[in-house]
Design an enzyme around this catalytic site. Structure first.
Site, PDB file in Angstrom:
ATOM      1  N   GLU A 103     -48.821 -17.612 148.089  1.00 38.41           N
ATOM      2  CA  GLU A 103     -47.443 -16.033 148.770  1.00 38.41           C
ATOM      3  C   GLU A 103     -47.789 -14.538 148.171  1.00 38.41           C
ATOM      4  O   GLU A 103     -48.616 -14.869 147.419  1.00 38.41           O
ATOM      5  CB  GLU A 103     -46.409 -16.351 146.708  1.00 38.41           C
ATOM      6  CG  GLU A 103     -45.491 -17.457 147.141  1.00 38.41           C
ATOM      7  CD  GLU A 103     -44.836 -17.934 146.090  1.00 38.41           C
ATOM      8  OE1 GLU A 103     -43.294 -18.193 146.558  1.00 38.41           O
ATOM      9  OE2 GLU A 103     -44.807 -17.326 145.189  1.00 38.41           O
ATOM     10  N   CYS A 116     -49.125  -7.396 147.234  1.00 37.19           N
ATOM     11  CA  CYS A 116     -49.028  -7.741 146.208  1.00 37.19           C
ATOM     12  C   CYS A 116     -50.204  -9.119 146.193  1.00 37.19           C
ATOM     13  O   CYS A 116     -49.265 -10.000 146.703  1.00 37.19           O
ATOM     14  CB  CYS A 116     -47.885  -8.501 144.936  1.00 37.19           C
ATOM     15  SG  CYS A 116     -48.202  -9.583 143.099  1.00 37.19           S
ATOM     16  N   CYS A 123     -52.445 -21.562 138.737  1.00 40.39           N
ATOM     17  CA  CYS A 123     -53.202 -20.444 138.270  1.00 40.39           C
ATOM     18  C   CYS A 123     -53.676 -21.290 136.842  1.00 40.39           C
ATOM     19  O   CYS A 123     -52.420 -22.344 136.306  1.00 40.39           O
ATOM     20  CB  CYS A 123     -52.262 -19.211 136.877  1.00 40.39           C
ATOM     21  SG  CYS A 123     -53.392 -17.715 136.294  1.00 40.39           S
ATOM     22  N   CYS A 127     -49.874 -18.396 130.896  1.00 36.46           N
ATOM     23  CA  CYS A 127     -48.531 -17.509 130.019  1.00 36.46           C
ATOM     24  C   CYS A 127     -47.033 -18.451 129.812  1.00 36.46           C
ATOM     25  O   CYS A 127     -47.020 -18.516 131.193  1.00 36.46           O
ATOM     26  CB  CYS A 127     -49.175 -16.282 130.607  1.00 36.46           C
ATOM     27  SG  CYS A 127     -50.110 -16.019 130.769  1.00 36.46           S
ATOM     28  N   CYS A 130     -44.425 -17.199 132.508  1.00 33.30           N
ATOM     29  CA  CYS A 130     -44.967 -16.936 133.415  1.00 33.30           C
ATOM     30  C   CYS A 130     -44.529 -18.398 135.240  1.00 33.30           C
ATOM     31  O   CYS A 130     -45.202 -19.665 133.926  1.00 33.30           O
ATOM     32  CB  CYS A 130     -46.198 -16.586 134.217  1.00 33.30           C
ATOM     33  SG  CYS A 130     -46.813 -16.020 135.916  1.00 33.30           S
ATOM     34  N   GLY A 173     -51.994 -16.431 140.251  1.00 39.82           N
ATOM     35  CA  GLY A 173     -53.644 -16.337 140.057  1.00 39.82           C
ATOM     36  C   GLY A 173     -54.044 -15.563 139.083  1.00 39.82           C
ATOM     37  O   GLY A 173     -53.607 -14.075 139.117  1.00 39.82           O
ATOM     38  N   GLU A 174     -55.766 -16.023 138.390  1.00 41.25           N
ATOM     39  CA  GLU A 174     -56.107 -15.179 137.640  1.00 41.25           C
ATOM     40  C   GLU A 174     -57.279 -14.653 138.350  1.00 41.25           C
ATOM     41  O   GLU A 174     -58.405 -15.188 138.583  1.00 41.25           O
ATOM     42  CB  GLU A 174     -56.782 -14.781 136.581  1.00 41.25           C
ATOM     43  CG  GLU A 174     -57.402 -14.624 135.542  1.00 41.25           C
ATOM     44  CD  GLU A 174     -57.492 -13.905 135.060  1.00 41.25           C
ATOM     45  OE1 GLU A 174     -55.414 -12.937 134.602  1.00 41.25           O
ATOM     46  OE2 GLU A 174     -57.674 -12.479 135.371  1.00 41.25           O
ATOM     47  N   LEU A 229     -51.046  -6.598 128.691  1.00 39.02           N
ATOM     48  CA  LEU A 229     -51.593  -7.385 126.855  1.00 39.02           C
ATOM     49  C   LEU A 229     -50.070  -8.117 126.502  1.00 39.02           C
ATOM     50  O   LEU A 229     -50.216  -8.577 125.877  1.00 39.02           O
ATOM     51  CB  LEU A 229     -51.012  -5.371 126.965  1.00 39.02           C
ATOM     52  CG  LEU A 229     -51.145  -5.341 125.089  1.00 39.02           C
ATOM     53  CD1 LEU A 229     -52.371  -5.991 124.730  1.00 39.02           C
ATOM     54  CD2 LEU A 229     -50.921  -3.239 124.823  1.00 39.02           C
ATOM     55  N   ASN A 230     -48.666  -7.588 126.479  1.00 39.39           N
ATOM     56  CA  ASN A 230     -47.788  -8.262 126.566  1.00 39.39           C
ATOM     57  C   ASN A 230     -47.566  -8.423 124.911  1.00 39.39           C
ATOM     58  O   ASN A 230     -46.488  -9.058 124.191  1.00 39.39           O
ATOM     59  CB  ASN A 230     -47.839  -9.442 127.602  1.00 39.39           C
ATOM     60  CG  ASN A 230     -47.916  -9.444 128.666  1.00 39.39           C
ATOM     61  OD1 ASN A 230     -47.206  -8.077 129.813  1.00 39.39           O
ATOM     62  ND2 ASN A 230     -48.119  -9.984 129.713  1.00 39.39           N
ATOM     63  N   ASN A 304     -38.716 -10.676 134.261  1.00 40.16           N
ATOM     64  CA  ASN A 304     -37.487 -11.618 135.506  1.00 40.16           C
ATOM     65  C   ASN A 304     -37.907 -13.235 134.483  1.00 40.16           C
ATOM     66  O   ASN A 304     -38.568 -13.246 134.552  1.00 40.16           O
ATOM     67  CB  ASN A 304     -38.423 -11.581 136.228  1.00 40.16           C
ATOM     68  CG  ASN A 304     -38.486 -10.371 136.786  1.00 40.16           C
ATOM     69  OD1 ASN A 304     -37.729  -9.753 136.862  1.00 40.16           O
ATOM     70  ND2 ASN A 304     -40.062 -10.127 136.987  1.00 40.16           N
ATOM     71  N   CYS A 347     -42.532  -9.717 139.774  1.00 36.60           N
ATOM     72  CA  CYS A 347     -43.593  -9.975 138.947  1.00 36.60           C
ATOM     73  C   CYS A 347     -43.546 -11.476 137.856  1.00 36.60           C
ATOM     74  O   CYS A 347     -42.032 -11.903 137.693  1.00 36.60           O
ATOM     75  CB  CYS A 347     -43.560  -8.773 137.665  1.00 36.60           C
ATOM     76  SG  CYS A 347     -43.852  -7.836 137.689  1.00 36.60           S
TER      77      CYS A 347
HETATM   78  N1  SAH Z   1     -53.005 -13.291 136.029  1.00 39.67           N
HETATM   79  C1  SAH Z   1     -53.195 -11.962 136.278  1.00 39.67           C
HETATM   80  C2  SAH Z   1     -52.693 -10.752 137.329  1.00 39.67           C
HETATM   81  C3  SAH Z   1     -51.235 -11.311 136.657  1.00 39.67           C
HETATM   82  S1  SAH Z   1     -49.966  -9.823 136.979  1.00 39.67           S
HETATM   83  C4  SAH Z   1     -52.308 -11.368 134.968  1.00 39.67           C
HETATM   84  O1  SAH Z   1     -51.867 -11.620 134.218  1.00 39.67           O
HETATM   85  O2  SAH Z   1     -52.604 -10.211 135.107  1.00 39.67           O
HETATM   86  C5  SAH Z   1     -48.458 -10.771 136.534  1.00 39.67           C
HETATM   87  C6  SAH Z   1     -47.913  -9.545 136.017  1.00 39.67           C
HETATM   88  O3  SAH Z   1     -46.402 -10.182 135.885  1.00 39.67           O
HETATM   89  C7  SAH Z   1     -48.352  -9.912 134.801  1.00 39.67           C
HETATM   90  O4  SAH Z   1     -48.905  -8.809 134.394  1.00 39.67           O
HETATM   91  C8  SAH Z   1     -48.055 -10.934 133.288  1.00 39.67           C
HETATM   92  O5  SAH Z   1     -48.100 -10.154 132.607  1.00 39.67           O
HETATM   93  C9  SAH Z   1     -46.437 -10.116 134.847  1.00 39.67           C
HETATM   94  N2  SAH Z   1     -45.229 -11.745 134.546  1.00 39.67           N
HETATM   95  C10 SAH Z   1     -45.899 -12.439 134.002  1.00 39.67           C
HETATM   96  N3  SAH Z   1     -44.392 -13.251 134.439  1.00 39.67           N
HETATM   97  C11 SAH Z   1     -43.473 -12.702 134.339  1.00 39.67           C
HETATM   98  C12 SAH Z   1     -41.716 -12.507 134.492  1.00 39.67           C
HETATM   99  N4  SAH Z   1     -41.129 -13.998 133.722  1.00 39.67           N
HETATM  100  N5  SAH Z   1     -41.419 -11.573 134.051  1.00 39.67           N
HETATM  101  C13 SAH Z   1     -42.333  -9.950 134.447  1.00 39.67           C
HETATM  102  N6  SAH Z   1     -43.593 -10.099 134.468  1.00 39.67           N
HETATM  103  C14 SAH Z   1     -44.213 -11.188 134.485  1.00 39.67           C
END
Ligand code: SAH
Length: 357
Positions: A103, A116, A123, A127, A130, A173-174, A229-230, A304, A347
């Site tokens: 996507e 994006c 991936c 996480c 995600c 993906g990462e 960071l999260n 989300n 996201c």
């Molecule tokens: N793998 C890389 C690139 C993906 S970026 C990374 O982790 O940075 C995707 C972004 O969306 C990341 O910052 C992640 O923390 C965020 N994300 C993942 N799941 C999400 C969700 N359910 N709601 C909002 N943001 C989310």
């Protein structure tokens, strides 16, 4: 400098030229007995003028065009479906040549367009909040497939070459687990003779692959870096991002401190706001402590959700309170309302929804 693949047997399926570098195309011209600058003309034809066939490369002689058409092709990932959000973001479902799908999200803004991009099919990082994680990892994308996402969407949306584009590796993906292909693509995306998106408008986002952050830091062609960071403690982060057990916060932040920034450049930290989990004022204060001394800004991302995952978004008041703790301590913090939520383009939502309807 021979490009990948054999050039002599035309019984092979023509090879896709997307992803070839300028040097490789110059080598290709040379191998076929043409001046090297003819290869550069192919390069500009493909990436700058966005040619999709060889007859339209009218600055080349007929023999070279015929030789190219015999051995090569220019094929973008195929747009299989598009999901248009009420906020005008579009989630593109792209089919790759091996039938895998990815996507790409198109987000028009007033004065710019953000794309994006995905870096992998699925991936591996897992996480817990995600949706892409639910797919698992299928494979890395090639540089051609990464550049191809931009070209396919640019063609579909008729984005002019002059448009102000931002590219963010925040799709599936990462990117740091596919760094060679990502950097190969970035070299083409950022080259003024190719797609011409300045490096300062390209961002790689990582979940925190520490050794790869160190590696990227030394690359003169590196784009900007965002770090997901999260969480504010290792315990918290271990629970929602299992990779933190391998690359704990201290090592992650050390890598960020070693990441030399260019003038006026900031490191971005993304922070998904999960209700009751990582969104207390105490978390915000710990984030300030972690990032102390870094030239950093924080993007707060409202979670989300979806029925497959157990988390809830933090209430807006909580997001605002968290933001206030950061900004009042001189850590710039922005609330990033995700676009395209109604079409699962936001996201963390990229999970090939709608692929089989
Ligand atoms: N793998 C890389 C690139 C993906 S970026 C990374 O982790 O940075 C995707 C972004 O969306 C990341 O910052 C992640 O923390 C965020 N994300 C993942 N799941 C999400 C969700 N359910 N709601 C909002 N943001 C989310």
């Amino acid at each position: 400098s021979k490009p990948h693949g054999s050039m002599s047997n035309s019984d092979h399926k023509p090879q896709n030229l997307l992803g070839f570098s300028r040097e490789e195309l110059e080598g290709l011209a040379d191998d076929l007995g043409h001046a090297r600058f003819r290869g550069r003309q192919v390069y500009e034809g493909i990436y700058r003028r966005r040619a999709t066939d060889f007859p339209s490369l009218t600055n080349l002689n007929l023999r070279f065009r015929a030789e190219l058409a015999d051995r090569f092709r220019i094929t973008y990932p195929q747009i299989e479906r598009e999901f248009v959000s009420t906020d005008r973001a579009v989630r593109y479902l792209l089919r790759l040549e091996d039938e895998n799908a990815i996507e790409t999200v198109y987000m028009p803004e007033e004065k710019r367009i953000t794309l994006c991009l995905s870096s992998q099919v699925g991936c591996a990082v897992d996480c817990k909040f995600c949706f892409t994680a639910l797919l698992g990892i299928k494979r890395n994308l090639t540089a051609g497939e990464i550049v191809g996402q931009v070209l396919a969407v640019a063609q579909a949306q008729q984005i002019p070459h002059r448009a102000r584009l931002n590219l963010v590796f925040m799709g599936m993906g990462e990117p740091l687990l596919n760094l060679p292909a990502v950097m190969r693509a970035v070299n083409i995306l950022a080259d003024p003779n190719a797609l011409g998106v300045p490096l300062r408008r390209i961002t790689i986002s990582t979940a925190g692959i520490v050794p790869k952050i160190h590696e990227l830091a030394g690359d003169p062609m590196r784009p900007k870096l965002a770090v997901s960071l999260n969480a504010s403690t290792d315990e918290q982060r271990n629970a929602i991002m299992p990779l933190n057990k391998k690359y704990p916060l201290k090592h992650l932040i050390d890598a960020c401190r070693a990441f030399t920034l260019r003038p006026r450049e900031y490191l971005t930290f993304e922070y998904v706001m999960l209700d009751g989990l990582n969104d207390a004022d105490a978390d915000a204060r710990r984030v300030v402590g972690l990032l102390k001394g870094l030239r950093a800004k924080v993007n707060l991302i409202p979670y989300n959700g979806g029925p497959e995952l157990p988390y809830r978004p933090s209430p807006l008041q909580r997001v605002l309170g968290f933001q206030e703790v950061l900004t009042s301590r001189n850590l710039p913090a922005y609330i990033r309302i995700s676009r395209g939520q109604d079409v699962r383009a936001a996201c963390g939502q990229l999970s090939l929804a709608g692929i089989e309807d």
